[in-house]
Design an enzyme around this catalytic site. Sequence first.
Site, mmCIF file in Angstrom:
data_model
loop_
_atom_site.group_PDB
_atom_site.id
_atom_site.type_symbol
_atom_site.label_atom_id
_atom_site.label_comp_id
_atom_site.label_asym_id
_atom_site.label_seq_id
_atom_site.Cartn_x
_atom_site.Cartn_y
_atom_site.Cartn_z
ATOM 1 N N SER A 248 1.063 -1.215 0.383
ATOM 2 C CA SER A 248 0.172 0.338 -0.566
ATOM 3 C C SER A 248 0.760 1.040 -0.198
ATOM 4 O O SER A 248 0.480 2.578 -1.096
ATOM 5 C CB SER A 248 -0.866 -0.416 1.144
ATOM 6 N N GLY B 278 8.487 -0.992 -0.213
ATOM 7 C CA GLY B 278 8.115 -1.132 1.670
ATOM 8 C C GLY B 278 8.356 -2.154 2.091
ATOM 9 O O GLY B 278 9.262 -2.655 1.755
ATOM 10 N N ALA B 279 8.159 -1.989 3.705
ATOM 11 C CA ALA B 279 8.680 -3.443 4.513
ATOM 12 C C ALA B 279 7.599 -3.301 5.615
ATOM 13 O O ALA B 279 6.685 -2.049 5.417
ATOM 14 C CB ALA B 279 10.169 -2.337 5.306
ATOM 15 N N GLY C 211 7.651 -9.060 3.392
ATOM 16 C CA GLY C 211 6.494 -10.411 2.823
ATOM 17 C C GLY C 211 5.559 -10.036 3.485
ATOM 18 O O GLY C 211 4.593 -11.249 3.401
ATOM 19 N N GLY D 217 2.808 -9.533 2.347
ATOM 20 C CA GLY D 217 2.299 -9.619 0.611
ATOM 21 C C GLY D 217 2.583 -10.978 0.051
ATOM 22 O O GLY D 217 2.273 -10.759 -1.369
ATOM 23 N N GLU E 291 10.856 -9.612 -4.600
ATOM 24 C CA GLU E 291 11.154 -8.281 -4.007
ATOM 25 C C GLU E 291 12.805 -8.038 -3.560
ATOM 26 O O GLU E 291 13.466 -7.351 -4.277
ATOM 27 C CB GLU E 291 9.987 -7.648 -2.597
HETATM 28 C C1 5RP Z 1 4.582 -7.115 0.304
HETATM 29 C C2 5RP Z 1 5.636 -6.797 1.330
HETATM 30 C C3 5RP Z 1 4.943 -4.369 1.433
HETATM 31 O O1 5RP Z 1 6.161 -3.975 0.676
HETATM 32 C C4 5RP Z 1 5.014 -4.508 3.218
HETATM 33 O O2 5RP Z 1 4.881 -5.847 3.574
HETATM 34 C C5 5RP Z 1 5.115 -3.581 2.767
HETATM 35 O O3 5RP Z 1 3.493 -3.065 2.632
HETATM 36 P P1 5RP Z 1 2.703 -1.986 2.704
HETATM 37 O O4 5RP Z 1 2.919 -0.900 2.340
HETATM 38 O O5 5RP Z 1 1.407 -1.550 2.486
HETATM 39 O O6 5RP Z 1 2.941 -1.704 4.579
HETATM 40 O O7 5RP Z 1 7.098 -7.017 1.464
HETATM 41 O O8 5RP Z 1 5.168 -8.060 0.042
#
Ligand code: 5RP
Length: 229
Positions: A31, A86-87, A99, A101, A107
């Site tokens: 996101s 993102g992280a 991870g 997602g 990534e």
């Molecule tokens: C997906 C990820 C995303 O980058 C991480 O979960 C951050 O997501 P968001 O910006 O929605 O908080 O690692 O695998």
Amino acid sequence: MNAQDTAKRAAGEQAATLVEEGMRVGLGTGSTTAYALDALGRRIREDGLTIRGVPTSYAAERLARQHGIPLVSLSDVAALDIALDGADEIDEHLHLIKGRGAAHTREKVVAAQAERFVVLADPSKRVDQLGTAMPLPVEVLPMAAEPVLRTLRTLGADPELRMGMRKDGPVITDQGFWVIDAHFEGIDAPAELDRALLSTPGVLDHGLFLGLATDVLIGQPDGAVKHLA
Ligand code: 5RP
């Protein structure tokens, strides 16, 4: 828009300003990165910016197409100038857990190809120790799930197979693998855990990103951005 979304948008939009004409760009998942992709799409439409993007997931690929970002693969480019992602956790050394997602394997491949790996986040992602706020995702070959669950227990984790939300059974990754979420009460030796997991048969990769991030942009609820490097 709530305070967390304002912070994510601030980080995403600032990240998009780091992308320059002609760059080859890793396009992360999630996101927060979605705000960066949105801003890049605007620059392409309104300013005629020319870039080539390498997506880190089917989700990123679909979003990039919606924003009109031209896509290539790692077979088409020798390296990436920058990757934006993102992280889920960020510690003081800029080590990460990613991870949520289930996109961490791709990534990591993309981040490792980038001269600059810029992480975008809101303040909730900062932790004193990795593994305290989020479990560590481990992507596994389905037939190896049980042995890997046992190995994770010997490594001090409380692991669980990630289950689908609107699908019966396990989450299936973009590679057709499964994900185990390994809950730790803090990861004391991330580099050792990294090595132990990568030498476990059946593990494709895991969500520890050690020494990869060159920059971290933490959006703030007031729209400001803190830059850590
Ligand atoms: C997906 C990820 C995303 O980058 C991480 O979960 C951050 O997501 P968001 O910006 O929605 O908080 O690692 O695998």
